[in-house]
Design a protein around this motif. Structure first.
Motif: not given
Lengths: 567, 297
Positions: A193, A223, A199-200, A195, A220, A203
């Motif tokens: 992640l 993950m 778009e979430h 990076r 999230a 996060i």
């Protein structure tokens, strides 16, 4: 398997419990005289001594009367203390035991299973400092209980804060709500992640467009969870967690506790059966199968199968369903006028048709269903579903329970009574999140009627009150205090008219909670024939000011006649 | 990787749809589409997998003859995705069956998080006979609305319960009237109707038959200009204002427009005919705007 990650070392066996083996003939009557015995048995409210035979109560009354019951020995270790029925925690999770394998970073002081009091972390620096002291030779640094809403400076934790703890180990900090987690850069990197362009809603991004390290919501968090020690397997609990949970129960005076939302695969059930079968295991566990990843029909079949596996100290067969989410997470379903701060309405967790189908099946098979409802619209829906189900499948004394039921109002309580339901309310919320409910989620009026214990009792409902541990600490005396005083963390009384009396609150953590579990024939009061489950207190709760109810000390518990010292 | 997310309220037909795909998994492979499928479902409860076609089963994962794998995820979608993605070399297309109350936008966001490079399409299944009642339901109405609003495509189901062409008419009229406001402005929704008469190659990818979009009140300069646009469209099978969209036939238009200060008009296009008539005051300005449905050619 995850081991203890904190400075404290936890024993993963029965040695953690101070079990006082009698070594005497079990067929002999054992008499416990006490300074006072509060029985919660209305026909015989007080006693000087209680007689125990084969783990059950043979009688309660004067010492002389107990002695006349037959050959006996007198155990006077509680002679200067007060006995009550063992507390019944009707809504908690055994995972409280799993969390104590991690570093506690909460705002409020909290006792671990060994009875060590962990001071609260009242700033980001305090959290970082505590994490720096964690055992760095382990593979990950995991912490829980983080509660920044009470910090004076409102700065948010970022991955940079946790990078100061370690850049070579993954670091994860779970928030008190259980709905948010903070991690360091390495953990984000491992999860792929670190990076730009993500778009979430779960996060949170920093000003550079990279994840800030704050992860919201289950997606999230999952993950990254497995890189920071919070994978499902770890949280599901193991033997060590079961024993740590047992220690917490003894310290809190709990002799029957629930594990309210377990998926209960065979491996877990076998482990729980094995652990609870130990004659040193001090708690009766009521474990419910969660309605998830299974059709209603298959769940009924599974619950019947589980029920048949029940033992005295592991009760199986009840079902836990979810109608909505949480109020502070804005995922609870609210009626008009909705959230005070204008957030959109929450989410349904189960389609109503499925809830109804589950209810019909459970009613037909004599299985009890506990339904998680927080918002008032979710309560409405659960009532409608049960009413429809009862039209298809009449049943008497099904005693389905609404769990939390935090926004329940008078009309809903009356309806619940009419439908034959019971309720388990969550007064700890007043203290831990009451200020937020007043100012953010519900506003002052509806916050004042949250967990309306007085209204529920007026409606004639069987009522328990709970901690939802690990969401708030396991501790029925604290929960009773919260129901009696309704104080928020900032000291505001949240709805004076819903305060209940000490007697009602003590009833709710004993016989009331037992009723919600359909176990009031067996536990919840000190009466002939019931299990010899007691809590031993240093003082009489009726003799101290109601505002000090949470200051009472639990000296020991007695479970099925076996004594467990809490210190 | 292509990901299809199937959403829609309980009973919309998601599981039946998955079952049809599973029952044709072999054919899919042999029909030339050569797409190996992975399917993520809520639970195996209603999924029909012929025992004889199960090649292997391990925990939550079942391998089916024809190269298809099926996995359950319960409510933990990320975990399910991670389990399936560990075998991503073995399939080309992933299909996800949402729970009956899941919101496709949220599911899409989660899939995007785990699979940043995937082409993701969300389809909301619509039970043609129940949708209006569901939208009106006190409890689930807003959930169903969000499901439709957030989807990229709508698939009408249970059309076999409505005889012949009537199903198409019912579907298009439903969209023109009832589902109008769920077409957020500037969005184009792909529409298809499940008549249980799929060609095999279409099974894993319901081909859109129609598309629908809104023409907002503010984008209509005059009734004459509108009339001219539709006539030209009819003549050339090409919307003059959306030339990049390819060939299509104007199928249906429905809606209200305001001209001047308080002249309201009902605009309707059906069977190649345009009807514009003055109408009394409408209930709210929300009702303004036209729903356009085009048949893809």
């Amino acid at each position: 398997m995850l081991k203890a990650l904190t400075g404290a070392i936890f024993l993963s066996s029965s040695e953690a419990l101070n079990f006082q083996s009698k070594g005497d003939d079990l067929t002999m009557i054992e008499i416990f005289p006490a300074k006072r015995i509060i029985t919660m048995d209305q026909g015989n409210p007080h006693a000087d001594a209680v007689a125990v035979l084969d783990g059950r109560i043979l009688g309660a009354g004067s010492l002389e009367a107990m002695k006349s019951l037959g050959p006996h020995r007198v155990n006077d270790q509680f002679i200067d203390q007060v006995l009550m029925p063992g507390f019944v925690e009707g809504h908690c999770h055994v995972s409280e035991g799993a969390f104590w394998a991690y570093t506690y970073t909460g705002f409020f002081p909290r006792s671990d299973p060994q009875g060590n009091l962990w001071q609260g972390c009242s700033s980001l620096e305090a959290v970082v400092d505590r994490l720096k002291q964690a055992d760095l030779s382990k593979q990950v640094i995991s912490a829980w209980g983080f509660d920044p809403i009470y910090f004076k400076d409102q700065s948010r934790m970022t991955r940079h804060d946790l990078d100061r703890v370690s850049t070579t180990l993954c670091v994860g900090v779970m928030h008190a709500s259980g709905h948010i987690m903070n991690v360091n850069t390495l953990a984000l990197d491992r999860a792929g992640l670190m990076r730009k362009g993500i778009e979430h809603p779960g996060i949170v991004l920093d000003h550079e467009g990279l994840p800030s390290g704050e992860l919201r919501g289950p997606d999230a968090m999952t993950m990254v969870g497995r890189f920071v020690g919070f994978d499902r397997e770890a949280m599901a609990g193991d033997e060590a967690a079961m024993w740590r949970f047992a220690s917490l129960c003894v310290r809190a005076g709990v002799t029957t506790a629930t594990d309210l939302a377990n998926l209960l695969p065979d491996d877990a059930v076998n482990m729980m059966l094995r652990v609870t079968a130990s004659d040193r295991y001090p708690v009766r566990i009521v474990a419910m199968r969660r309605f998830q990843a299974i059709s209603p029909a298959a769940l009924i079949e599974r619950a019947l199968e589980l029920k048949a596996k029940s033992s005295d100290r592991l009760r199986l067969g009840a079902i836990k369903a979810f109608a909505d989410g949480s109020i502070q997470g804005f995922s609870a379903r609210l009626r008009w006028p909705g959230y005070y701060n204008g957030m959109p309405n929450g989410l349904w967790y189960t389609a109503p048709e499925q809830l109804t189908a589950l209810y019909v099946g459970a009613l037909a098979n004599g299985l009890q269903v506990h339904t998680h409802t927080n918002g008032d619209e979710a309560i409405d829906l659960a009532l409608r579903c049960l009413e429809q189900a009862l039209r298809k499948q009449a049943a008497s004394d099904h005693r389905f329970v609404l769990q939390h039921c935090q926004m329940g109002d008078e009309a809903q309580f009356r309806k619940m009574k009419a439908l034959g339901m019971a309720v388990n309310l969550f007064p700890n919320h007043h203290f831990y999140w009451g200020d937020q409910h007043r100012s953010i989620t519900l506003g002052p009026h509806r916050a004042a009627r949250m967990n309306a214990c007085a209204s529920a009792l007026r409606a004639g409902l069987m009522m328990g009150i709970h901690s939802d541990a690990p969401v708030t600490p396991l501790g029925p005396l604290f929960t009773a205090w919260a129901a009696v005083n309704r104080l928020t963390a900032s000291g505001v009384v949240l709805g004076q008219t819903e305060c209940i009396g000490v007697d009602e609150a003590l009833y709710a953590i004993t016989l009331g909670a037992a009723q919600t579990l359909h176990l009031d024939q067996e536990i919840g009061s000190i009466a002939v024939g019931k299990h010899a489950d007691f809590v031993v207190l240093d003082q009489d709760p009726y003799e101290i000011p109601a505002k000090d109810l949470n200051q009472l000390s639990v000296c020991a518990t007695v479970q099925a006649g076996r004594v467990f010292a809490s210190a | 990787m292509i990901v299809d997310i199937l959403a829609g309220y309980l009973g919309a037909g998601k599981t039946s749809y998955i079952n049809r795909i599973l029952s044709h998994a072999d054919d899919l492979w042999h029909s030339g589409s050569r797409q190996r499928l992975a399917i993520l479902v809520n639970d195996f409860g209603e999924i029909n997998i012929d025992r004889q076609r199960i090649v292997a089963q391990q925990g939550q994962m079942i391998d089916i003859a024809g190269g298809c794998i099926c996995c359950t995820f319960g409510s933990d979608l990320v975990e399910g995705l991670q389990t399936v993605l560990a075998r991503s070399a073995e399939f080309d297309r992933l299909m996800i069956e949402c729970s009956g109350v899941a919101l496709p936008g949220a599911v899409k966001g989660t899939v995007r998080l785990c699979m940043p490079d995937a082409v993701i399409k969300t389809t909301a299944l619509i039970h043609l006979l129940r949708i209006e009642q569901q939208l009106d339901d006190q409890y689930i109405g807003d959930t169903v609305r969000l499901q439709l609003q957030q989807a990229d495509a709508w698939l009408g189901t249970h059309a076999d319960l409505i005889a012949g062409e009537a199903a198409e008419t019912a579907f298009l009229d439903l969209i023109g009237k009832r589902l109008k406001r769920l077409l957020a402005s500037k969005r184009v929704i792909e529409l298809s109707l499940n008549k249980h008469r799929y060609h095999q190659h279409e099974l894993s990818n319901p081909k859109p038959k129609w598309r629908s979009f809104m023409v907002e009140q503010r984008n209509v300069s005059s009734l004459d200009a509108l009339k001219q646009r539709f006539m030209q469209w009819q003549h050339s099978n090409q919307d003059p204002e959306r030339e990049s969209q390819g060939k299509s036939r104007l199928e249906r238009v429905k809606g209200y427009l305001l001209q001047g200060v308080d002249d309201y008009y009902w605009v309707e296009w059906a069977n190649g005919r345009l009807k514009i008539e003055a109408t009394p005051l409408i209930k709210s300005s929300d009702e303004l705007g036209l729903v356009v449905i085009e048949l893809l050619l």
